[in-house]
Design a protein around this motif. Structure first.
Motif, PDB file in Angstrom:
ATOM      1  N   ARG A   1       0.875  -1.190   0.000  1.00  0.00           N
ATOM      2  CA  ARG A   1       0.000   0.000   0.000  1.00  0.00           C
ATOM      3  C   ARG A   1       0.899   1.222   0.000  1.00  0.00           C
ATOM      4  O   ARG A   1       1.925   1.254   0.694  1.00  0.00           O
ATOM      5  CB  ARG A   1      -0.904  -0.013   1.214  1.00  0.00           C
ATOM      6  CG  ARG A   1      -1.712  -1.303   1.265  1.00  0.00           C
ATOM      7  CD  ARG A   1      -3.032  -1.143   1.906  1.00  0.00           C
ATOM      8  NE  ARG A   1      -3.672  -2.448   2.049  1.00  0.00           N
ATOM      9  CZ  ARG A   1      -4.979  -2.618   2.145  1.00  0.00           C
ATOM     10  NH1 ARG A   1      -5.790  -1.585   2.105  1.00  0.00           N
ATOM     11  NH2 ARG A   1      -5.487  -3.826   2.279  1.00  0.00           N
ATOM     12  N   LEU A   2       0.520   2.210  -0.791  1.00  0.00           N
ATOM     13  CA  LEU A   2       1.361   3.397  -0.955  1.00  0.00           C
ATOM     14  C   LEU A   2       0.510   4.656  -0.867  1.00  0.00           C
ATOM     15  O   LEU A   2      -0.647   4.649  -1.289  1.00  0.00           O
ATOM     16  CB  LEU A   2       2.036   3.363  -2.342  1.00  0.00           C
ATOM     17  CG  LEU A   2       2.921   2.148  -2.651  1.00  0.00           C
ATOM     18  CD1 LEU A   2       3.318   2.167  -4.120  1.00  0.00           C
ATOM     19  CD2 LEU A   2       4.147   2.142  -1.760  1.00  0.00           C
ATOM     20  N   PRO A   3       1.092   5.744  -0.328  1.00  0.00           N
ATOM     21  CA  PRO A   3       0.376   7.011  -0.343  1.00  0.00           C
ATOM     22  C   PRO A   3       0.507   7.677  -1.720  1.00  0.00           C
ATOM     23  O   PRO A   3       1.593   7.656  -2.304  1.00  0.00           O
ATOM     24  CB  PRO A   3       1.091   7.823   0.740  1.00  0.00           C
ATOM     25  CG  PRO A   3       2.463   7.236   0.816  1.00  0.00           C
ATOM     26  CD  PRO A   3       2.397   5.811   0.337  1.00  0.00           C
ATOM     27  N   VAL A   4      -0.586   8.233  -2.215  1.00  0.00           N
ATOM     28  CA  VAL A   4      -0.544   8.864  -3.540  1.00  0.00           C
ATOM     29  C   VAL A   4       0.259  10.169  -3.469  1.00  0.00           C
ATOM     30  O   VAL A   4       0.288  10.840  -2.432  1.00  0.00           O
ATOM     31  CB  VAL A   4      -1.987   9.118  -4.059  1.00  0.00           C
ATOM     32  CG1 VAL A   4      -2.672  10.250  -3.287  1.00  0.00           C
ATOM     33  CG2 VAL A   4      -1.988   9.418  -5.559  1.00  0.00           C
ATOM     34  N   GLY A   5       0.948  10.484  -4.570  1.00  0.00           N
ATOM     35  CA  GLY A   5       1.640  11.771  -4.666  1.00  0.00           C
ATOM     36  C   GLY A   5       2.975  11.839  -3.945  1.00  0.00           C
ATOM     37  O   GLY A   5       3.575  12.907  -3.862  1.00  0.00           O
ATOM     38  N   GLU A   6       3.437  10.718  -3.385  1.00  0.00           N
ATOM     39  CA  GLU A   6       4.723  10.734  -2.680  1.00  0.00           C
ATOM     40  C   GLU A   6       5.653   9.701  -3.302  1.00  0.00           C
ATOM     41  O   GLU A   6       5.209   8.628  -3.689  1.00  0.00           O
ATOM     42  CB  GLU A   6       4.520  10.383  -1.198  1.00  0.00           C
ATOM     43  CG  GLU A   6       3.765  11.445  -0.426  1.00  0.00           C
ATOM     44  CD  GLU A   6       3.479  11.034   1.012  1.00  0.00           C
ATOM     45  OE1 GLU A   6       4.203  10.165   1.539  1.00  0.00           O
ATOM     46  OE2 GLU A   6       2.527  11.588   1.591  1.00  0.00           O
ATOM     47  N   PRO A   7       6.956  10.019  -3.370  1.00  0.00           N
ATOM     48  CA  PRO A   7       7.882   9.026  -3.918  1.00  0.00           C
ATOM     49  C   PRO A   7       8.041   7.859  -2.954  1.00  0.00           C
ATOM     50  O   PRO A   7       7.960   8.043  -1.739  1.00  0.00           O
ATOM     51  CB  PRO A   7       9.194   9.802  -4.057  1.00  0.00           C
ATOM     52  CG  PRO A   7       9.090  10.924  -3.092  1.00  0.00           C
ATOM     53  CD  PRO A   7       7.629  11.258  -2.960  1.00  0.00           C
ATOM     54  N   VAL A   8       8.256   6.688  -3.494  1.00  0.00           N
ATOM     55  CA  VAL A   8       8.543   5.528  -2.655  1.00  0.00           C
ATOM     56  C   VAL A   8       9.814   4.871  -3.175  1.00  0.00           C
ATOM     57  O   VAL A   8      10.014   4.729  -4.385  1.00  0.00           O
ATOM     58  CB  VAL A   8       7.366   4.531  -2.619  1.00  0.00           C
ATOM     59  CG1 VAL A   8       6.922   4.130  -4.006  1.00  0.00           C
ATOM     60  CG2 VAL A   8       7.740   3.265  -1.825  1.00  0.00           C
TER      61      VAL A   8
ATOM     62  N   THR B   1      12.592   3.406  -7.805  1.00  0.00           N
ATOM     63  CA  THR B   1      11.843   4.531  -7.261  1.00  0.00           C
ATOM     64  C   THR B   1      10.562   4.706  -8.061  1.00  0.00           C
ATOM     65  O   THR B   1      10.600   4.690  -9.289  1.00  0.00           O
ATOM     66  CB  THR B   1      12.675   5.832  -7.361  1.00  0.00           C
ATOM     67  OG1 THR B   1      13.947   5.589  -6.788  1.00  0.00           O
ATOM     68  CG2 THR B   1      12.000   6.978  -6.632  1.00  0.00           C
ATOM     69  N   LEU B   2       9.438   4.850  -7.386  1.00  0.00           N
ATOM     70  CA  LEU B   2       8.176   5.071  -8.077  1.00  0.00           C
ATOM     71  C   LEU B   2       7.465   6.288  -7.474  1.00  0.00           C
ATOM     72  O   LEU B   2       7.619   6.581  -6.289  1.00  0.00           O
ATOM     73  CB  LEU B   2       7.266   3.835  -7.957  1.00  0.00           C
ATOM     74  CG  LEU B   2       7.768   2.546  -8.625  1.00  0.00           C
ATOM     75  CD1 LEU B   2       6.802   1.400  -8.369  1.00  0.00           C
ATOM     76  CD2 LEU B   2       7.969   2.736 -10.128  1.00  0.00           C
TER      77      LEU B   2
END
Ligand code: CUA
Length: 332
Positions: A147-154, A187-188
């Motif tokens: 699960r990832l937060p939208v609008g932030e790099p991961v 990086t996404l």
């Protein structure tokens, strides 16, 4: 008439199939992130270029294939061969190379310091997912789900201790190999809320085709709430059946391979089950996490996922398996 009908059907199939392939949860042509958008732009640019060149070649073929009245001109033919056989391909390929190299740096650069870091380990045949804190220590571990937060790099840290796997979320970006003995990075930048599918893109053994995972891109506040929930230990069973299920888990030795945080089960071989009931899928994104499926899984995992390393536990008896499945389903 039949031939025309056949041609129309083929054209319809190509159009519908093509359009269907351009959308959906696992399409590189329906980007949900910056990196996938870059890849899609490259694809469409090259497709358009290929169409133009194809049309040019067909036109040239048609022009020189038709009956000619005029006298042959070796000089003109030589220039045509030099122009379309040397100058044109060299120009086009150089331009494509420059365009591709210009796109490369953002695709391989690391996320800024302090970005969300997720470690993914390629297992046989599932994905171990760890969310890391600023020091690199794991906060939580789960399986086959990101699960990832939208609008932030991961920043993904990728590895494997068995064979080469390849981590790929087509809607978010390109693939990256997971190589034993090395750590690779990806990086996404997710730009759209939604659920996407990921897959292993490198043949890695029997269950390679079952090695999938789900990615849920969420609002940052929802993501923080989810991560806080994942950090909690397992809920205590409240009913006689789920309490029996917890005892079965202890007695049958499930804890030798699986962890259920908050209990004595602390095995590291298989997936962490602390919140297995809240996962989007079971068995590397192939199955749902309801009690009936969990029951079938514990009884005979090989039937649901050929090649799985987990042994069947049919000998536990159906009542115990049912209680265990009820307990696991409520581990939310
Ligand atoms: Cu892992 Cu293919």
């Amino acid at each position: 008439m039949r031939v025309q009908g056949g041609a129309a059907s083929v054209a319809a199939c190509v159009l519908i199939g093509g359009a269907a392939g351009c959308a959906g949860v696992q399409s590189a042509l329906d980007p949900g992130g910056d990196e996938a958008a870059t890849v899609a732009r490259l694809f469409w640019t090259m497709t358009a270029g290929a169409l133009v060149i194809w049309a040019g070649v067909v036109a040239l073929g048609w022009y020189y294939g038709r009956p000619h009245e005029e006298a042959p001109s070796p000089r003109r033919d030589r220039w045509l061969i030099l122009g379309s056989g040397v100058v044109f391909p060299v120009t086009v390929l150089t331009a494509l190379l420059a365009y591709g190299l210009w796109m490369l740096p953002p695709l391989v650069s690391r996320a800024p310091e302090g970005s969300l870091t997720v470690e993914v380990v390629g297992e046989q045949w599932w994905w171990r997912v760890r969310y890391l804190d600023a020091t690199g220590a794991p906060l939580v571990e789960l399986a086959n789900e990101i699960r990832l937060p939208v609008g932030e790099p991961v920043q993904f840290r990728l590895s494997s201790d068995n064979v080469i796997h390849s981590f790929w979320i087509p809607s978010l970006g390109g693939k990256m190999d997971m190589i034993p003995g090395r750590t690779t990075y990806l990086t996404l930048h997710p730009t759209r809320v939604g659920t996407f599918a990921g897959a292993c893109a490198e043949y890695c053994g029997t269950a390679h085709g079952y090695m999938r995972f789900m990615v849920d891109v969420m609002d940052p506040a929802a993501f923080d709430g989810w991560l806080a929930g994942q950090r909690q230990v397992a809920v205590e069973p409240q009913t006689p059946e789920t309490q029996r299920g917890r005892d079965v888990l202890r007695r049958a030795g499930c804890g030798a391979c699986h962890t259920v945080r908050g209990t004595s089960a602390d095995g590291l071989i298989g997936p962490d089950l602390t919140h297995v009931g809240s996962r989007m899928s079971l068995g590397a994104a192939g199955l749902s996490t309801d009690a009936a499926t969990l029951e079938r899984w514990v009884s005979a995992p090989e039937r649901l996922k050929p090649g799985v390393h987990m042994p069947a536990f049919q000998m536990m008896g159906s009542d115990d398996i049912r209680a265990l499945a009820a307990y696991l389903e409520r581990l939310e």
